[in-house]
Scaffold this active site. Sequence first.
Site, PDB file in Angstrom:
ATOM      1  N   LYS A 196       1.004  -1.245  -0.130  1.00 33.38           N
ATOM      2  CA  LYS A 196       0.070   0.101   0.018  1.00 33.38           C
ATOM      3  C   LYS A 196       0.661   1.254  -0.108  1.00 33.38           C
ATOM      4  O   LYS A 196       1.803   0.921   0.543  1.00 33.38           O
ATOM      5  CB  LYS A 196      -0.903   0.091   1.200  1.00 33.38           C
ATOM      6  CG  LYS A 196      -1.946   0.889   1.016  1.00 33.38           C
ATOM      7  CD  LYS A 196      -3.087  -0.022   0.384  1.00 33.38           C
ATOM      8  CE  LYS A 196      -4.601   0.963   0.461  1.00 33.38           C
ATOM      9  NZ  LYS A 196      -5.425  -0.167  -0.088  1.00 33.38           N
TER      10      LYS A 196
HETATM   11  N1  GLU Z   1      -7.491   0.184  -3.184  1.00 36.57           N
HETATM   12  C1  GLU Z   1      -8.177  -1.016  -3.485  1.00 36.57           C
HETATM   13  C2  GLU Z   1      -8.286  -2.068  -2.033  1.00 36.57           C
HETATM   14  O1  GLU Z   1      -8.124  -1.606  -1.036  1.00 36.57           O
HETATM   15  C3  GLU Z   1      -7.748  -1.901  -4.634  1.00 36.57           C
HETATM   16  C4  GLU Z   1      -6.412  -2.407  -4.631  1.00 36.57           C
HETATM   17  C5  GLU Z   1      -5.906  -2.942  -6.105  1.00 36.57           C
HETATM   18  O2  GLU Z   1      -6.666  -3.292  -6.787  1.00 36.57           O
HETATM   19  O3  GLU Z   1      -4.566  -3.159  -6.310  1.00 36.57           O
HETATM   20  O4  GLU Z   1      -8.631  -3.043  -2.402  1.00 36.57           O
END
Ligand code: GLU
Length: 428
Positions: free
Chosen positions: A118
């Site tokens: 993240k």
């Molecule tokens: N931000 C989204 C989540 O928290 C998508 C993450 C992604 O597709 O890599 O799941």
Amino acid sequence: MSSGTALASPLSQADEFNPFLAMAERFDVAADHLGLDRGVREVLRNPDRELTVSIPVMMDDGNLRVFKGYRVQHNFVRGPAKGGIRFAPDVHLDEVRALAAWMTWKCSVVNVPFGGGKGGVIVNPRELSKSELERLTRRYTTSIMDILGPDRDVPAPDMNTNEQTMAWLMDTYSMHVRRSTTAIVTGKPLALGGSRGRTEATGRGVMISCREALKKLGMRPENTRTVVQGSGNVGGIGALLLHREGYKVIAISDVSGGILDEKGLDMPAVLAWIKEHGSLADYKDADRISGAELLELDCDLLAPCATENQITSQNVDRIKAKLIVEGANGPTTAAADKKLEERGVLVVPDILANAGGVTVSYFEWVQDRMGYFWTEEIVNSRLEQSMVSAFYDVDKVAKKYGTSMRIAAYILAIDRVATAYRLRGVLS
Ligand code: GLU
């Protein structure tokens, strides 16, 4: 008793709101069920790598400002790190750590071959012009690109980032490596190798989770008074899809507060209003309520689709929903979880309920690498299959171990990652 190191005693009030400790508390309970040994527990609970960067940006007024950004890679055991980038004024390292770990567990629950990562940048994007945001995104990408790559770490949108942000990221990375690399990022515009169905995927996954949970509880959509917190990509689209399936969506909110109509909101009209006016504020055809009141409404289904720490020890006793489906990451604290479980409230946890987004991100990554793109019907039917089997995989584990769906999802996820870890072994 938990054999985890950091969490031998119950969490204090302040700790309740620390997302990483909230993740770790559930992790330890699941690891105890699995009888995970101390060493593996230590490896899997903590992030593999953390990068903090300073991001200098030339502002439109000619002044130089420096922003702080993070990229945390929690785990690579099952594949490249995967997870979004959020822009927010209050984003902090423990939050990014938690979100990265949740990505590892989420990818494992839906069985896509990724680990978790993240990113976060401390910025209020509403205070920046589009060109300032572009410069910020490009410089942040440049600063973290040594640890990115289609086989290393693949970012995606999250809070306050979108297709355009991903397009800038893809271009910046591609210019540095001297070849167009579409698979470096997911959630891109269709014109740049994005996938059909990706924008709606998280909301669609929330809708599918609601449907399966309703079946479990013997409830019917038309009798389900539904409240949705958040009206962005997850809440807004989720609420629209639920409305189309016949659910009575009585309330929804955004940062400006909430709206309530006991007869059921006209969701297409609500979303059209947001599109035109940029927010729910001043929406005419419903009563206004506060964000806090919204969570405590008399309803059957509550879908928190905004951010962390919304259902806590402070309001859990006033939450009336029988079913909670978590579109956001970490909306319920561990302390609130316990109370909900005692009261028999069914919680479909974030790492299952909101996994539709990363599932279609995986499809996007596969399509980019094949250079062959699928129809929306194919994307949606594969998403449907994936979400439904993950739901019943978790349900089966919950029955086997006699746990909540939350702990079951962690057990399933950790077990898969631990199995892969043992097979790979330790490089020394
Ligand atoms: N931000 C989204 C989540 O928290 C998508 C993450 C992604 O597709 O890599 O799941």
